[in-house]
Design an enzyme around this catalytic site. Structure first.
Site, short mmCIF file in Angstrom:
data_model
loop_
_atom_site.label_atom_id
_atom_site.label_comp_id
_atom_site.label_asym_id
_atom_site.label_seq_id
_atom_site.Cartn_x
_atom_site.Cartn_y
_atom_site.Cartn_z
N GLU B 14 0.81 -1.20 -0.11
CA GLU B 14 0.03 0.04 0.06
C GLU B 14 0.94 1.38 0.12
OE1 GLU B 14 -3.51 -0.86 2.60
OE2 GLU B 14 -2.32 -2.32 3.04
N SER B 150 -4.98 -3.95 1.36
CA SER B 150 -5.38 -3.42 0.02
C SER B 150 -6.46 -4.75 -0.31
CB SER B 150 -4.18 -3.29 -0.96
OG SER B 150 -4.07 -4.28 -1.46
N TYR B 217 -13.04 1.49 -4.26
CA TYR B 217 -12.62 2.61 -3.84
C TYR B 217 -11.90 3.65 -4.73
CZ TYR B 217 -13.91 0.76 0.58
OH TYR B 217 -14.75 -0.23 1.39
N ARG B 256 -11.19 3.16 11.45
CA ARG B 256 -12.04 3.08 10.58
C ARG B 256 -12.60 1.78 10.74
NH1 ARG B 256 -10.35 3.02 5.31
NH2 ARG B 256 -10.73 0.87 5.32
N ASP B 258 -14.87 -1.22 9.09
CA ASP B 258 -15.83 -1.68 7.81
C ASP B 258 -16.61 -2.53 8.22
OD1 ASP B 258 -13.91 0.25 6.49
OD2 ASP B 258 -12.87 -1.15 5.79
N GLU B 272 -13.77 -5.57 9.57
CA GLU B 272 -12.38 -5.27 10.05
C GLU B 272 -12.43 -3.95 10.74
OE1 GLU B 272 -10.48 -6.01 6.07
OE2 GLU B 272 -9.54 -4.32 6.67
N ASN B 274 -9.52 -0.61 10.80
CA ASN B 274 -8.01 -0.01 10.38
C ASN B 274 -7.72 1.02 11.19
OD1 ASN B 274 -8.26 -1.38 7.24
ND2 ASN B 274 -10.52 -0.59 7.81
N GLY B 278 -7.09 5.50 5.69
CA GLY B 278 -6.45 6.41 4.44
C GLY B 278 -6.86 7.97 4.64
#
Lengths: 476, 317
Positions: B14, B150, B217, B256, B258, B272, B274, B278
């Site tokens: 990433e 990713s 995304y 974040r 998801d 999950e 994060n 990003g």
């Protein structure tokens, strides 16, 4: 290209700061801005390649990575004194001219050099039929720009030159890819495809081919097929775009006539380049096409960049006066031949018996195909952990095929690096083959055969294995 | 106002996303009046940090090395305050398997799954359990590496025949993989700032891309709706789950989370978390913050302040 590649530049909104003079703020953008821009993008900006794939390819450029991913010639052997002599000659003889615009179609003296290169390959050309371009790549773009309306069909090889894929996509061409074998494009399958397209009421605008030492497959179209392809073009009044960057980099065997020489330039357009015989950095290529087509190409070029760099064109002229240009090509040929042999030997030593690869008689690439349970994009991610890279095969297709193949470049790495890089890839492949065997309960195939046997298999295995289109697990 | 090291890039897959995030963060820090030291992390990181002696580190690394607690550990030893979660929260979040086990234990709904390392298949014959696992999870099954941020390496197996090659692909990214029940539904992301949930973002694919993670995304292929057009009780539930996950993992500053809103049952499932979301133009945390009235620069400034606040707290302890 997505917005992530090219963030919008500073909005131009400056604001007064404590009475200071207005200045540009560093660029800033919000997601809302981006959505607004997204609505403005032309539909042709939609690209095939995902951002994840582009990010993955970006990593291959890290300095610690042994990269077989590029298509680079080895420019390290070019003599600096020749470069200096060329530059001095331009400074002494044509300084003002070198700094000036030139004619869109190119300088006549540069075209004489081009005619000499083509003659060396057995192709005669009238310099009136040449447009000098900014690399061969611009030639592909200009031909597509001239001929393709959205939805028009272009016929290409399967696999095809990965660099042509975004070009064709950007003109929204519908690319029909024709399988190849050791003798190049299967002309019989081409005819079937043309019949099918005719039944559907669709006529392809042109057939794009790299007939000699193909990128990425490394194979060369046989004379018989070349003759038949030219016949088909005449029968059906179809244009053929012969992209020929590699034919002078021949490591064995006799030259095969170009399609252009067989056709006489009636339906065959020809793309050439100085990138592989002199330098890709000077960005100098050319297109040869029938006059009416060439005129449109010239108009397109005028819109794109007015003219090709005059300095680059004069460099070629000065270079041709300064030295025997073929000597350098011969030195490259000797160098690359050894590197090709090294890579073929390393593949025989380190790739598992289920793998196959082509044995190119020239050019820059070997195309290797692995068992179909290996996706070479995932393999690349794994290989990068061991600092080695290649081009995943799917980049040479527009339809999702090629996922278990890879393109390997042998021109830019030295022999020791080639052996080490192939050893690393082989080790990873072997690991995955063993894992698959465990997962499916099938014993992984026994020990590799002796290298001597493998060499023979490689020789006999000049097959460009093109897997059937199939939905891979997780096909994205 | 201080000297801030922005840690970015690195060698993870990433890397590019990280560089894009970092470019925006650096611009914001400059606008905020800080002195920015951009550091593309490599073997020289510790030496660079010692030489530069920044007041704080703003971590904009994604994936292995940056998001898994490694860099955080180094910064602890160097006694440099840093943004975002600490070592343990990063380890828990980045390891999807550990994260899911913790969620199950805490009663946070997450899709049913099985996880294995290569040894289980190579040395313990786990392959013989594949049919039983497939029956439990039902097709399609999502196969993914345990620690990969990713879209790469995430595969959908539609039939039993797809499973071995999907596993081979996932094992290309990590030594551990998981097979997970696929939840068909809407794709939601809830960012958490300082323990409070921000508005929910929904990623809506522009075309039918049921199996296409990669397009999700990418601008032009996905439309982001924030706040998501979902019923108020669902929003409340999503936000509560996000905060519960953030707390469970011990996150700090931002994260974040998801999740999927199941079309059939209307239930939410957490996929999950994060720990270093990003910060690019198309990233979801900045969008959510903006919807909550927090502009990008304010978000960056707050993340930095929290780094100093945690450090101050430590000194007291």
């Amino acid at each position: 290209m997505t917005i992530e590649d090219q963030p919008p530049q500073g909005s131009g909104r400056g604001k007064g700061l404590r009475g200071e003079r207005r200045r540009m703020e560093p660029k800033r953008s919000t997601s809302r801005d981006l959505e607004r821009y997204a609505d403005l993008f032309a539909s042709r900006t939609r690209v095939m390649k995902s951002s994840a794939m582009r990010d993955l390819m970006a990593i291959t450029a890290r300095p610690e990575v042994i990269s077989f991913a590029g298509g680079l010639p080895d420019t390290s052997t070019f003599p600096p004194e020749t470069f200096a002599a060329v530059a001095s000659r331009i400074a002494a003889e044509s300084c003002a001219k070198a700094l000036q615009y030139g004619p869109t179609e190119g300088l006549p003296e540069t075209k004489e050099c081009i005619a000499e290169v083509m003659a060396a390959d057995g192709t005669r050309v009238d310099i009136e039929d040449i447009v000098v371009t900014t690399g061969g790549q611009q030639g592909i773009d200009l031909v597509a720009k001239t001929l393709i309306d959205p939805g028009d069909v272009v016929v290409a090889e399967a696999p095809t030159y990965p660099g042509a894929v975004p070009t064709f996509s950007s003109y929204q061409a519908d690319v029909v890819q024709i399988e190849m074998d050791a003798d190049g494009m299967r002309v019989d399958l081409l005819e079937e495809a043309l019949e099918r397209l005719e039944r559907e009421g669709r006529k392809p605008k042109f057939i794009y081919t790299v007939p000699t030492f193909q990128n990425p497959a490394g194979v060369t179209m046989s004379l018989e097929r070349r003759e038949r392809l030219v016949e088909i073009a005449h029968e059906r009044e179809l244009l053929v775009l012969e992209d020929n960057p590699y034919s002078l980099l021949r490591y064995e065997g006799d030259p095969v006539p170009s399609l252009h020489s067989l056709d006489g330039g009636v339906f065959v357009m020809y793309l050439g380049t100085f990138s592989k015989i002199l330098s890709p950095g000077i960005r100098l290529g050319w297109v040869v096409a029938p006059p009416p087509v060439l005129e449109k190409i010239n108009q397109g070029k005028s819109g794109a960049d007015l003219c090709t760099s005059t300095l680059s064109q004069l460099m070629v002229q000065a270079y041709f006066k300064e030295v025997r240009w073929r000597d350098y090509v011969e030195s490259l040929t000797a160098l690359y031949r050894d590197r090709r042999d090294t890579m073929l030997d390393a593949l025989a030593d380190h790739f598992p018996p289920q793998a196959e690869w082509t044995r190119p008689g020239g050019g820059l690439f070997i195309w290797a195909t692995l068992p179909d349970f290996i996706d070479t994009t995932d393999l690349l991610a794994r290989a990068l952990r061991d600092n080695v890279a290649f081009v995943p095969g799917e980049q040479a297709y527009l339809d999702g095929r090629g996922r278990n193949s890879m393109r390997l470049n042998f021109s830019v790495s030295n022999e020791e690096t080639i052996r080490e890089g192939i050893r690393r890839i082989g080790a990873v492949v072997e690991e995955l083959v063993a894992l698959y065997g465990t997962l499916t309960g099938t014993e992984p195939q026994g020990r590799r055969e002796q290298p001597a046997d493998r060499g023979r298999e490689a020789e006999g295995g000049r097959v460009v294995r093109m897997p059937e289109r199939r939905r891979r697990a997780g096909g994205a | 106002v201080g000297r801030i090291a922005v840690l970015k890039g690195g060698s993870s897959l990433e890397r590019q996303v990280s560089l894009r995030s970092a470019a925006r963060v650096e611009d914001a820090l400059v606008r905020l009046g800080h002195e920015v030291i951009g550091i593309d992390v490599d073997g020289e990181l510790v030496d660079r940090l010692r030489a530069e002696a920044p007041d704080a580190a703003f971590i904009v690394l994604h994936g292995v090395g940056g998001e898994d607690g490694t860099v955080q550990e180094l910064l602890e030893i160097l006694a440099i305050p840093y943004t975002g979660s600490g070592v343990l929260a990063c380890m828990r979040s980045m390891d999807k398997v550990l994260c899911k086990h913790l969620m199950i234990e805490a009663g946070i709904p997450t899709p049913e799954f099985f996880a294995f390392n290569e040894t289980a298949f190579k040395g313990l014959g786990a392959a013989r359990l594949l049919p039983a696992m497939e029956e439990r999870l039902d097709f399609p099954i999502v196969v993914k590496p345990a620690a990969q941020g990713s879209a790469l390496g995430i595969k959908f197996a539609r039939t039993a025949a797809d499973v071995p090659s999907a596993l081979v692909a996932a094992f290309s990214y990590d030594t551990r993989v998981l097979l997970e029940r696929y939840v068909r539904g809407r794709d939601l992301a809830v960012s958490v700032l300082e323990g409070a949930a921000l508005p929910v973002v929904e990623a809506v694919p522009n075309e039918e891309s049921f199996y296409d993670f990669e397009s999700r995304y990418e601008i032009g292929r996905t439309t982001f709706v924030c706040p998501a057009a979902i019923p108020e009780p669902v929003t409340a539930r999503a936000q509560a789950l996000a905060v519960a996950t953030y707390d469970l993992l011990g996150c700090y500053g931002v994260a974040r989370v998801d999740m999927m809103l199941d079309d059939e049952s209307g239930e939410l499932f957490v996929l999950e978390a994060n720990p270093i979301p990003g910060m690019t133009d198309t990233s979801l945390l900045p969008q959510a913050a903006e919807a909550a009235g927090i502009a990008f620069d304010a978000l960056v400034e707050r993340m930095l302040e929290l780094a100093f606040e945690r450090d101050a707290g430590k000194a007291v302890v």
